[in-house]
Write a protein that holds these residues in place. Structure first.
Motif, PDB file in Angstrom:
ATOM      1  N   GLU A 295      15.235 -11.812  -2.902  1.00 52.48           N
ATOM      2  CA  GLU A 295      16.565 -11.569  -2.330  1.00 52.48           C
ATOM      3  C   GLU A 295      16.330 -10.819  -1.038  1.00 52.48           C
ATOM      4  O   GLU A 295      15.419 -10.007  -0.954  1.00 52.48           O
ATOM      5  N   SER A 296      17.159 -11.069  -0.038  1.00 52.65           N
ATOM      6  CA  SER A 296      16.913 -10.450   1.267  1.00 52.65           C
ATOM      7  C   SER A 296      16.688  -8.946   1.123  1.00 52.65           C
ATOM      8  O   SER A 296      17.357  -8.281   0.349  1.00 52.65           O
ATOM      9  N   VAL A 297      15.710  -8.465   1.894  1.00 52.79           N
ATOM     10  CA  VAL A 297      15.306  -7.067   1.815  1.00 52.79           C
ATOM     11  C   VAL A 297      15.685  -6.376   3.118  1.00 52.79           C
ATOM     12  O   VAL A 297      15.410  -6.879   4.210  1.00 52.79           O
ATOM     13  N   SER A 298      16.329  -5.223   2.982  1.00 53.47           N
ATOM     14  CA  SER A 298      16.675  -4.401   4.144  1.00 53.47           C
ATOM     15  C   SER A 298      16.228  -2.976   3.848  1.00 53.47           C
ATOM     16  O   SER A 298      15.604  -2.711   2.830  1.00 53.47           O
ATOM     17  N   ALA A 299      16.584  -2.073   4.730  1.00 50.29           N
ATOM     18  CA  ALA A 299      16.250  -0.670   4.497  1.00 50.29           C
ATOM     19  C   ALA A 299      16.996  -0.126   3.287  1.00 50.29           C
ATOM     20  O   ALA A 299      16.575   0.873   2.688  1.00 50.29           O
ATOM     21  N   ALA A 300      18.096  -0.788   2.901  1.00 50.02           N
ATOM     22  CA  ALA A 300      18.887  -0.348   1.758  1.00 50.02           C
ATOM     23  C   ALA A 300      18.348  -0.882   0.440  1.00 50.02           C
ATOM     24  O   ALA A 300      18.552  -0.273  -0.610  1.00 50.02           O
ATOM     25  N   GLY A 301      17.669  -2.027   0.455  1.00 50.09           N
ATOM     26  CA  GLY A 301      17.135  -2.568  -0.789  1.00 50.09           C
ATOM     27  C   GLY A 301      16.990  -4.070  -0.766  1.00 50.09           C
ATOM     28  O   GLY A 301      17.281  -4.738   0.224  1.00 50.09           O
ATOM     29  N   GLY A 302      16.523  -4.612  -1.871  1.00 49.43           N
ATOM     30  CA  GLY A 302      16.306  -6.031  -2.051  1.00 49.43           C
ATOM     31  C   GLY A 302      15.298  -6.244  -3.156  1.00 49.43           C
ATOM     32  O   GLY A 302      14.933  -5.311  -3.874  1.00 49.43           O
ATOM     33  N   LEU A 303      14.837  -7.511  -3.317  1.00 43.41           N
ATOM     34  CA  LEU A 303      13.869  -7.833  -4.358  1.00 43.41           C
ATOM     35  C   LEU A 303      12.706  -8.626  -3.787  1.00 43.41           C
ATOM     36  O   LEU A 303      12.905  -9.530  -2.969  1.00 43.41           O
ATOM     37  N   VAL A 304      11.492  -8.301  -4.227  1.00 44.52           N
ATOM     38  CA  VAL A 304      10.303  -9.064  -3.849  1.00 44.52           C
ATOM     39  C   VAL A 304       9.514  -9.378  -5.105  1.00 44.52           C
ATOM     40  O   VAL A 304       9.634  -8.703  -6.128  1.00 44.52           O
ATOM     41  N   LYS A 305       8.690 -10.438  -5.001  1.00 44.21           N
ATOM     42  CA  LYS A 305       7.811 -10.803  -6.108  1.00 44.21           C
ATOM     43  C   LYS A 305       6.381 -10.505  -5.676  1.00 44.21           C
ATOM     44  O   LYS A 305       5.874 -11.085  -4.724  1.00 44.21           O
ATOM     45  N   ILE A 306       5.754  -9.572  -6.382  1.00 45.61           N
ATOM     46  CA  ILE A 306       4.368  -9.184  -6.114  1.00 45.61           C
ATOM     47  C   ILE A 306       3.549  -9.693  -7.293  1.00 45.61           C
ATOM     48  O   ILE A 306       3.720  -9.221  -8.410  1.00 45.61           O
ATOM     49  N   GLY A 307       2.655 -10.633  -7.024  1.00 45.06           N
ATOM     50  CA  GLY A 307       1.929 -11.262  -8.128  1.00 45.06           C
ATOM     51  C   GLY A 307       2.924 -11.990  -8.997  1.00 45.06           C
ATOM     52  O   GLY A 307       3.645 -12.861  -8.532  1.00 45.06           O
TER      53      GLY A 307
ATOM     54  N   ALA B 212       9.670   3.352  -8.096  1.00 48.96           N
ATOM     55  CA  ALA B 212       9.648   1.987  -8.623  1.00 48.96           C
ATOM     56  C   ALA B 212      10.054   0.991  -7.548  1.00 48.96           C
ATOM     57  O   ALA B 212      10.464  -0.121  -7.851  1.00 48.96           O
ATOM     58  N   THR B 213       9.955   1.381  -6.294  1.00 50.09           N
ATOM     59  CA  THR B 213      10.351   0.519  -5.178  1.00 50.09           C
ATOM     60  C   THR B 213       9.153   0.250  -4.281  1.00 50.09           C
ATOM     61  O   THR B 213       8.442   1.172  -3.880  1.00 50.09           O
ATOM     62  N   ALA B 214       8.964  -1.030  -3.963  1.00 55.76           N
ATOM     63  CA  ALA B 214       7.904  -1.418  -3.028  1.00 55.76           C
ATOM     64  C   ALA B 214       8.464  -1.355  -1.618  1.00 55.76           C
ATOM     65  O   ALA B 214       9.534  -1.897  -1.338  1.00 55.76           O
ATOM     66  N   VAL B 215       7.765  -0.683  -0.735  1.00 53.20           N
ATOM     67  CA  VAL B 215       8.134  -0.631   0.682  1.00 53.20           C
ATOM     68  C   VAL B 215       7.308  -1.689   1.370  1.00 53.20           C
ATOM     69  O   VAL B 215       6.076  -1.680   1.283  1.00 53.20           O
ATOM     70  N   VAL B 216       7.983  -2.663   2.041  1.00 52.21           N
ATOM     71  CA  VAL B 216       7.292  -3.819   2.602  1.00 52.21           C
ATOM     72  C   VAL B 216       7.489  -3.897   4.106  1.00 52.21           C
ATOM     73  O   VAL B 216       8.459  -3.389   4.653  1.00 52.21           O
ATOM     74  N   SER B 217       6.508  -4.545   4.749  1.00 53.13           N
ATOM     75  CA  SER B 217       6.568  -4.783   6.189  1.00 53.13           C
ATOM     76  C   SER B 217       6.818  -6.261   6.425  1.00 53.13           C
ATOM     77  O   SER B 217       6.201  -7.105   5.785  1.00 53.13           O
ATOM     78  N   PRO B 218       7.679  -6.607   7.378  1.00 48.40           N
ATOM     79  CA  PRO B 218       8.008  -8.007   7.621  1.00 48.40           C
ATOM     80  C   PRO B 218       6.962  -8.704   8.486  1.00 48.40           C
ATOM     81  O   PRO B 218       6.126  -8.069   9.120  1.00 48.40           O
ATOM     82  N   GLY B 219       7.037 -10.056   8.482  1.00 51.18           N
ATOM     83  CA  GLY B 219       6.298 -10.877   9.434  1.00 51.18           C
ATOM     84  C   GLY B 219       4.824 -11.001   9.199  1.00 51.18           C
ATOM     85  O   GLY B 219       4.076 -11.297  10.123  1.00 51.18           O
ATOM     86  N   ILE B 220       4.337 -10.812   7.988  1.00 51.27           N
ATOM     87  CA  ILE B 220       2.913 -10.948   7.711  1.00 51.27           C
ATOM     88  C   ILE B 220       2.740 -12.178   6.836  1.00 51.27           C
ATOM     89  O   ILE B 220       3.371 -12.316   5.788  1.00 51.27           O
ATOM     90  N   GLU B 221       1.880 -13.074   7.258  1.00 53.48           N
ATOM     91  CA  GLU B 221       1.644 -14.293   6.503  1.00 53.48           C
ATOM     92  C   GLU B 221       0.849 -13.975   5.234  1.00 53.48           C
ATOM     93  O   GLU B 221      -0.053 -13.170   5.239  1.00 53.48           O
ATOM     94  N   ALA B 222       1.176 -14.700   4.173  1.00 54.43           N
ATOM     95  CA  ALA B 222       0.497 -14.484   2.891  1.00 54.43           C
ATOM     96  C   ALA B 222      -0.821 -15.206   2.852  1.00 54.43           C
ATOM     97  O   ALA B 222      -1.072 -16.146   3.500  1.00 54.43           O
TER      98      ALA B 222
ATOM     99  N   THR C  89      10.568  -1.811   6.019  1.00 51.88           N
ATOM    100  CA  THR C  89      10.264  -0.780   7.013  1.00 51.88           C
ATOM    101  C   THR C  89      10.888  -1.107   8.356  1.00 51.88           C
ATOM    102  O   THR C  89      10.928  -0.246   9.226  1.00 51.88           O
ATOM    103  N   GLY C  90      11.352  -2.338   8.530  1.00 51.01           N
ATOM    104  CA  GLY C  90      11.958  -2.699   9.814  1.00 51.01           C
ATOM    105  C   GLY C  90      12.824  -3.934   9.707  1.00 51.01           C
ATOM    106  O   GLY C  90      12.323  -5.030   9.515  1.00 51.01           O
ATOM    107  N   GLY C  91      14.107  -3.784   9.811  1.00 52.06           N
ATOM    108  CA  GLY C  91      15.027  -4.926   9.834  1.00 52.06           C
ATOM    109  C   GLY C  91      15.226  -5.558   8.472  1.00 52.06           C
ATOM    110  O   GLY C  91      14.701  -5.121   7.459  1.00 52.06           O
ATOM    111  N   THR C  92      16.012  -6.649   8.511  1.00 58.25           N
ATOM    112  CA  THR C  92      16.298  -7.394   7.291  1.00 58.25           C
ATOM    113  C   THR C  92      15.363  -8.594   7.214  1.00 58.25           C
ATOM    114  O   THR C  92      15.149  -9.301   8.190  1.00 58.25           O
TER     115      THR C  92
END
Length: 150
Positions: free
Chosen positions: A101-113, A140-150, A122-125
């Motif tokens: 789900e879209s991630v912003s400075a306020a929150g969102g969801l990511v799948k790690i593994g 219990a929150t992952a802080v993520v950086s945008p724009g990095i290829e997996a 850490t910057g933008g939506t």
């Protein structure tokens, strides 16, 4: 009672050892088991016929020697492992993740593994489906950086 105890100091030393063993099971810091070793040495000295004052000296000396010399070696072996071995959430830092789900400075969801985490950016939506990198774990929150290829 005191007459019996005067003739059977072994029972006191055995009780002291068992008490230290139980406390060690609760604390798991390898301190009280060293004191228990001193109590066993005092028990052996009683069975060998030593006077009570000598039993106390043996208890103190053996306990002190075990704390000073044996405990550090035992602790070193218990904590043995590769220096770069990470545990728990430390392993997640630096890994790639996919935004669920879209991630912003306020929150969102990511799948790690295979796990879904709540996340903050850490910057933008960041839109769903994009790849991000985990920079740190905050509770219990992952802080993520945008724009990095997996």
């Amino acid at each position: 009672m005191f007459e019996w105890l005067g003739d059977n100091w072994w029972a006191l030393w055995l009780t002291v050892f068992l008490a230290f063993a139980v406390i060690e099971m609760l604390t798991l810091d390898l301190f009280f088991i060293m004191l228990g070793g001193g109590a066993l040495a005092a028990l052996v000295s009683h069975l060998a016929g030593a006077d009570f004052w000598l039993q106390i000296v043996i208890f103190c000396v053996v306990s002190l020697l075990m704390i000073v010399f044996v405990r550090p070696v035992a602790m070193k072996h218990l904590r043995k492992g590769p220096a770069d071995q990470l545990s728990n959430v430390d392993r997640l830092i630096g890994q790639s993740a996919v935004v669920m789900e879209s991630v912003s400075a306020a929150g969102g969801l990511v799948k790690i593994g295979g796990d879904v985490w709540s996340a903050r950016s850490t910057g933008g939506t960041i839109a769903a489906g994009e790849s991000v990198r985990v920079t740190r774990i905050d509770g219990a929150t992952a802080v993520v950086s945008p724009g990095i290829e997996a």
